[in-house]
Design an enzyme around this catalytic site. Structure first.
Site, short mmCIF file in Angstrom:
data_model
loop_
_atom_site.label_atom_id
_atom_site.label_comp_id
_atom_site.label_asym_id
_atom_site.label_seq_id
_atom_site.Cartn_x
_atom_site.Cartn_y
_atom_site.Cartn_z
N TYR A 498 0.83 -1.20 0.00
CA TYR A 498 0.00 0.00 0.00
C TYR A 498 0.86 1.26 0.00
O TYR A 498 0.61 2.20 -0.74
CB TYR A 498 -0.92 0.01 1.23
CG TYR A 498 -2.27 -0.63 1.00
CD1 TYR A 498 -3.40 0.16 0.81
CD2 TYR A 498 -2.42 -2.00 0.96
CE1 TYR A 498 -4.64 -0.41 0.60
CE2 TYR A 498 -3.66 -2.59 0.75
CZ TYR A 498 -4.76 -1.78 0.58
OH TYR A 498 -6.00 -2.34 0.36
N TYR A 502 3.50 5.35 -2.58
CA TYR A 502 3.62 6.72 -2.07
C TYR A 502 5.06 7.05 -1.71
O TYR A 502 5.49 8.20 -1.84
CB TYR A 502 2.71 6.89 -0.85
CG TYR A 502 1.25 6.74 -1.18
CD1 TYR A 502 0.51 7.83 -1.64
CD2 TYR A 502 0.59 5.52 -1.05
CE1 TYR A 502 -0.83 7.70 -1.95
CE2 TYR A 502 -0.75 5.38 -1.36
CZ TYR A 502 -1.45 6.48 -1.81
OH TYR A 502 -2.78 6.35 -2.14
#
Length: 804
Positions: A498, A502
């Site tokens: 996840y 980022y």
């Protein structure tokens, strides 16, 4: 009259008519009689030509006379009447333009745009000219009134907020009026202004001292009062003085006043270089906020940061790279290290930074699995009053002139209040936080948090409460634009997967070249450069781990393990380095790169720092800085369960400039050698002067023809300015070799086959067409297609042969 008299008169008329000269003349009537045309002759034509020439000459003389009178007599400087007439003409034109502007608001907006500084007016005028070229007057006028006009109004509000009352007061001093136009200045202008500010601070110090130092009996508190006066002048420029928090007056001070910090603080406030760094940083931030106010930082213009800020960051990175390549590190023993290699081997390398954070997140994931914790992914966004631009590129009407830094401070304050409430409720978590920009530069956060499953709902509800409590009325029942939470399902993906995206897109975009950002429409790999420039400009901390031991001790342990491995030599791999087995286990975990083991050996997650077994040790630097004070540097590691400290930076390295190449030094010798550091003689003369010597001794230049693309790229980037100039001079002197035309060699059978295929496609198949195709040319075949001959085949495509 009698009848006899009438007869006598008629007889007289008849007798008179007998002679032509005595006949009565006919009455003239221009409306009935045609005008007599003079006969055309050679003399009449000549007279007509002379009259026309005389008329043209007379007109020329009159025009020349008028020019002379207007130039020497009827001008503004000589004739007051003419000057008054010209002034009246200009006034009437100005009144007419004013009336046109009053009845046409678009011209007022254009005049306001042209009155702005170049960094504002130039990009806005480019957009205005584009809308004007569309040929849609209504859309053009609507764009000026609904977009440009609000942008200019917001720009004035931003300028007013930047120039505080105290800042304007400082600009009223002699020589400091340039502070009012600080965002418009260049680097050289800011340097001159910083010199003037430093001189003003020096005068303030002289005025504050007075006769204070006439005697040797000066108390520290008196010196502190002198420092306070100079610090007050610094605060008026919206700059926090050095050591202000330690030296300012506090009502309930627990520790004694550190008077030893006053000399270093005063030295900085009197230094022009220190003021240059402060003013230049302020100039860049103010300029960027002004560009945000006019919607030049958005997905429609330049995402995250302005275009000029991006170019400045690239230039800064290039200069830093040149500096690293021109310097090296030297120790007391004479050992040298290339500074570029040292920088690339440190955490400044984006690849090393990304790998370390991914290893840390993976360690948190393993610890969460061992503890049975759940992982939740949160997204927190600022209220709409922090966003300057909408998604369509138009100004946000709810924006309150807040800066990017203020949006970051808002999230930090909100998170601090939430953590206080969470700890008060007895709830704990650990994880990582990532700060990202919106397309207009506003900060938003992504958090990957691990917590107990029973506390997940309580923590999520509490975090939602703090995230949406400000400007709550604008959300309604939908809190998604401000706060989002997602429970990570291990079946769909791990927590590391996840957060990996980022982390990568905010460092170097590794592995994201094919993914397109939904917000900006650009590749995530290309966006990484803009994100780094945004974080550097606004001083935003991109990544933050919480609830785990510090990573600096992890780096020092890995450094210590490498030093021990080099010193042990023939010892068995894996032999203990530290005497204490608990500390050696932490060292082994850090050396292996296992963050999970390192964290657990340090005491685990959610453990206060005072209970960590290994911590970073610091010491006061022996060599003073340029301001006379001694800074703090990393010494190594220490542990509360062991005596003493372990030094990991025993060798003192000093940064020096690399030695000059022997060949370059020899080129500057001789009678024409310069007495300064550089040679200002033309390069062509230098080359001609040493051409014979080089031809006799052999060419010692690097042969770049034998290099591959990577080696050639590295060689060209490692060249200094002098090498670049010499290479350019050599390229100008050496005549380029003309490349011979390439012609494919084919057999007679292949030539006949080519001619047959050309004729079958409707071409002539002549020798000219065949020769053109063999030399790499192409022939148009219709519908935008062209045929060319490659690899003994006749091919047809809409692309040129050289593009394959």
């Amino acid at each position: 009259m009698s009848h006899a008299d009438m007869n006598n008169c008629s007889g007289f008329n008849e007798a008179a008519a007998a002679f032509s000269w005595n006949s009565p003349k006919k009455a003239i009537n221009p409306y009935l009689d045609l005008a007599e045309v003079a006969p055309v002759s050679a003399l009449s034509n000549l007279i007509t030509l002379y009259a026309a020439d005389n008329e043209q000459e007379q007109l020329r003389r009159e025009a020349l006379s008028d020019q002379v009178w207007e130039r020497y007599f009827f001008n503004e400087s000589r004739d007051p009447v003419q000057r008054e007439m010209e002034q009246d003409k200009f006034i009437s034109r100005a009144k007419l333009a004013h009336e046109q502007q009053r009845f046409n608001p678009d011209m007022v907006i254009l005049a306001d745009v042209n009155a702005q500084p170049s960094h504002i007016s130039r990009p806005l005028m480019q957009r205005i000219e584009y809308f004007s070229s569309l040929g849609r007057p209504k859309a053009y006028s609507r764009y000026l009134r609904e977009t440009i006009k609000p942008c200019l109004e917001r720009l004035e509000h931003v300028r007013d907020s930047q120039l505080s009352t105290s800042f304007r007061f400082m600009a009223s001093h002699e020589g400091l009026d340039g502070l009012l136009i600080l965002p418009e200045m260049s680097q050289d202008q800011v340097k001159r202004l910083s010199t003037l500010v430093a001189a003003h601070m020096s005068m303030c110090l002289d005025a504050a001292c007075g006769d204070l130092y006439a005697t040797d009996d000066v108390k520290p508190e008196e010196i502190r009062k002198t420092w306070e006066k100079v610090a007050a002048e610094t605060l008026r420029l919206d700059v926090i003085p050095p050591a202000f928090e330690q030296l300012r007056r506090k009502r309930n001070r627990r520790k004694p006043v550190p008077y030893e910090l006053i000399p270093g603080s005063l030295a900085r406030m009197l230094c022009a270089d220190w003021w240059y760094r402060k003013l230049w940083k302020m100039r860049c931030e103010w300029r960027e906020e002004q560009l945000r106010a006019v919607c030049l930082v958005s997905k429609k213009a330049s995402p995250y940061v302005s275009y000029e800020a991006m170019m400045h960051k690239r230039e800064q990175r290039r200069k830093s790279l040149e500096f690293f390549r021109s310097h090296e590190l030297v120790n007391e023993d004479g050992d040298t290290l290339d500074m570029e290699d040292v920088v690339n081997a440190s955490s400044s390398n984006p690849a090393h930074r990304r790998n370390e954070m991914m290893a840390c997140v993976k360690g948190l994931e393993l610890i969460a699995e061992m503890r049975g914790d759940c992982a939740v992914f949160y997204t927190i966004t600022c209220p709409s009053r922090f966003h300057s631009t909408l998604n369509n590129g138009r100004p946000n009407p709810t924006w309150t002139n807040t800066t990017v830094r203020q949006s970051s401070d808002y999230l930090v304050g909100m998170f601090a209040a939430f953590r206080k409430a969470m700890h008060k409720a007895g709830l704990r978590w650990y994880g990582v936080r990532v700060a990202e920009p919106h397309h207009d530069g506003t900060v938003h956060w992504h958090l990957l948090c691990f917590m107990r499953k029973k506390d997940r709902r309580t923590i999520t509800a509490l975090l939602r409460k703090f995230a949406i409590r400000e400007d709550r009325e604008e959300l309604g029942n939908n809190t998604g634009p401000r706060f989002k939470s997602e429970l990570i399902n291990p079946r769909k993906g791990t927590p590391t997967s996840y957060i990996a995206k980022y982390i990568s897109k905010n460092i170097d975009g590794r592995g994201l070249a094919g993914e397109i950002s939904k917000e900006t429409g650009k590749s995530l790999r290309d966006n990484a450069e803009y994100v780094n420039a945004w974080a550097s400009l606004h001083r935003v901390q991109q990544f933050r781990f919480f609830g785990i031991p510090g990573r600096q001790a992890y780096r020092e342990l890995r450094l210590l393990a490498g030093q021990a491995a080099r010193q042990q030599g023939d010892k068995k791999a894996g032999a203990p380095v530290l005497d204490n087995p608990r500390l050696d286990a932490i060292l082994a975990a850090a050396d292996a790169g296992c963050f999970a083991t390192y964290i657990m050996k340090q005491g685990g997650v959610l453990v206060p720092r005072k209970y960590h077994l290994i911590r970073t040790a610091y010491e006061i630097n022996e060599e003073p800085t340029a301001y006379g004070d001694h800074g703090i540097r990393i010494y190594g590691i220490w542990s509360p369960i062991a005596e003493g400290k372990i030094c990991t930076h025993a060798v003192k390295w000093k940064m020096v400039r690399k030695a000059v190449d022997v060949q370059e030094a020899a080129a500057d010798q001789g009678a024409c050698a310069p007495w300064t550091r550089g040679n200002n003689c033309p390069l062509a003369e230098n080359l001609n002067q040493h051409e014979k010597d080089k031809s006799a001794d052999g060419d010692t230049r690097t042969d770049i023809t034998c290099m591959d693309d990577k080696e050639l790229h590295d060689y060209l980037h490692s060249m200094g300015k002098k090498e670049h100039r010499e290479l350019a001079a050599r390229l100008r002197l050496v005549k380029p070799k003309r490349r011979k035309d390439h012609k494919q060699r084919i057999t007679e059978h292949q030539r006949q086959q080519l001619v047959y295929e050309l004729k079958s496609r409707g071409f002539d198949g002549s020798e000219k067409e065949v020769d053109l195709l063999l030399r790499g040319g192409s022939i148009p075949s219709g519908a935008g297609l062209r045929i060319f001959y490659r690899n003994q085949r006749l091919q047809e495509d809409d692309k040129w042969r050289d593009l394959y």
